[in-house]
Design an enzyme around this catalytic site. Structure first.
Site, PDB file in Angstrom:
ATOM      1  N   HIS A 109     -41.743 -12.686 -15.426  1.00  0.00           N
ATOM      2  CA  HIS A 109     -40.329 -12.933 -15.718  1.00  0.00           C
ATOM      3  C   HIS A 109     -39.985 -14.274 -15.057  1.00  0.00           C
ATOM      4  CE1 HIS A 109     -40.233  -8.450 -15.602  1.00  0.00           C
ATOM      5  NE2 HIS A 109     -39.227  -8.521 -16.441  1.00  0.00           N
ATOM      6  N   ASP A 112     -39.395 -13.906 -11.344  1.00  0.00           N
ATOM      7  CA  ASP A 112     -40.485 -13.422 -10.478  1.00  0.00           C
ATOM      8  C   ASP A 112     -41.180 -14.649  -9.932  1.00  0.00           C
ATOM      9  OD1 ASP A 112     -40.109 -11.031 -11.895  1.00  0.00           O
ATOM     10  OD2 ASP A 112     -41.887 -11.365 -13.153  1.00  0.00           O
TER      11      ASP A 112
END
Ligand code: XUL
Ligand code: CO
Length: 448
Positions: A109, A112
């Site tokens: 993501h 992240d």
């Protein structure tokens, strides 16, 4: 595959070398007993069938915090005070892990990998910085990106949804993240881009204009497709169904709901589905059921490999170790001709009590071996003529004659009625479920 196992200046998993296939008699917990990337099954290398990916979020960001207490895992890559320094260390730790585990793919993501800035532009720059480093690391290690995605559910601004938010300003913010995550996915050569509708749903039906929200979702996805294609993304857009959690009801409830939605809004084709085992079970299905609904529709894109807990009704995201699940899943995948350009992403986390650094490797080894066994057993079953017979011969009455004419839409209701009157009570034909189940069990025991 020969790859460098150590990137950057620090070794984050010291004492662990690249994991190898050692065969069923090995008692080394850090070795594969069945997964042998080079082994040929059904005409293809195991690695090319299974296309394993490690996810960034559970493995390198999550610390094991739960509603009852803080994290239990101490990540040596998360100790520096500066956001960028931490993000860089985390990326190096992740690439060390990927290469030591010897998987070909990874998934992320936006936040992240990077850290969110104080403005849209700052967040974009943060992601660009990290993408540049990730591209370098991909070059050094040979790792490839299975998919990228945007986290448009964690930040409090998304509490009422992202593209389905009742506030247009929030929708635009979600668009800014999806645009940047698409740019990142293209830059890193990703084969797929995922939309998991985290908070796309509702908590209270009475305060929600569901019709308008679903239409907004469709417009948003259409615009993402248009942008993605314009910047050269030629991979698959994936929708990941989930029925609930965090919302009471999510719009992408299950495979069949999403298939209907994609077809209704003219998105099928560019968009396929990413089926997560624990999401299928939350919807009251089996993992294999949701996979089959996708392959029937020609819309299976990729898999998030994990499992729930039979006693818990929530998304526990455990590593997949249930052989029946992997056998049944791989039967569907093999029959459909494989997953490419999708893969098997371990959207799974080690338990809160699993605090040794090696536990992350051991968990992935278990999941990879479980799918490798599933692949071998499924291949055996599918090649057994008794399986074909038990499944397909049941439909033999449609192969020719009036049954075939019915399938072709050539018989009207009155003609069907007349055939019933003429032929009388149908002969009873057993389903042979137990015969099929026993056959599968024989292969599970005979194994790999
Ligand atoms: C949440 C989930 C996500 C998606 C990507 O249940 O599965 O990790 O896979 O956003
Ligand atoms: Co997932």
């Amino acid at each position: 595959m020969s790859r460098s196992v150590f990137v950057g200046d620090t070794e984050y998993f010291p004492g662990i070398a690249q994991l190898k296939y050692e065969g069923p008699d090995s008692d080394n917990p850090l070795a594969f007993k069945t997964y042998d990337p080079e082994r040929i099954v059904a005409g293809k290398r195991m690695e090319d069938h299974l296309r394993f990916a490690v996810c960034y979020w559970h493995s390198f960001c999550a610390t094991g915090a739960d509603p009852f207490g803080p994290g239990t895992r101490h990540h040596p890559w998360a100790v520096k005070n500066d956001d960028e320094a931490r993000a860089r260390d985390r990326l190096d730790a992740a690439f060390e892990f990927f290469t030591k585990l010897n998987v070909p793919y990874w998934c992320f993501h936006d936040f992240d990998m990077a850290w969110e800035g104080a403005s849209v532009r700052e967040s974009e720059q943060n992601l660009e910085t990290m993408v540049a480093l990730a591209k370098e690391r991909q070059g050094e290690t040979g790792m490839k990106l299975l998919w990228g995605t945007a986290n448009v559910f964690s930040n409090p601004r998304y509490m009422n949804g992202a593209s389905t938010n009742p506030d247009f300003d929030v929708v635009t913010y979600a668009a800014s993240q999806v645009k940047a995550a698409l740019d990142a996915t293209v830059e890193l050569g990703g084969g797929n881009y995922v939309f998991w509708g985290g908070r796309e749903g509702y908590a209270c039906l009475q305060n929600t204009d569901t019709k308008r929200e679903l239409e907004h979702l469709a417009v948003f996805l259409d615009k993402a497709r248009e942008y993605g294609r314009a910047i050269g993304f030629d991979g698959t857009f994936l929708i990941e169904p989930k029925p609930m959690e965090p919302m009471k009801h999510q719009y992408d409830f299950d495979a069949q709901t999403v298939i209907g939605f994609l077809r209704h809004y003219g998105l099928a084709g560019d968009f396929k589905l990413n089926i997560e085992a624990n999401h299928a079970t939350l919807a009251g299905h089996t993992f294999a059921h949701d996979l089959r609904m996708c392959t029937d529709a020609g819309l299976l894109g990729s898999i998030d490999a994990n499992r729930g807990d039979p006693q818990n009704g929530w998304d526990t995201d455990q590593f997949p170790i249930d052989l029946y699940d992997t056998v049944h899943a791989m039967m569907v995948v093999l029959e459909a001709g494989g997953l490419e350009p999708g893969g098997l992403n371990f959207d799974a986390k080690v338990r809160r009590e699993s605090t040794d650094p090696e536990d992350l490797f051991i968990a992935h080894v278990g999941g990879m071996d479980a799918f490798a066994r599933g692949l071998l057993i499924a291949d055996g079953i599918l090649n057994d003529p008794r399986h074909r017979q038990l499944r397909y011969d049941r439909y033999a009455s449609f192969d020719d004659g009036d049954g075939k004419r019915f399938e072709n839409g050539e018989l009207g209701l009155e003609e069907l009625r007349n055939l019933a009157a003429e032929n009388g009570e149908p002969r009873q034909r057993a389903g042979k479920q137990e015969r099929m189940e026993n056959l599968i069990n024989d292969y599970v025991v005979r194994g790999c």
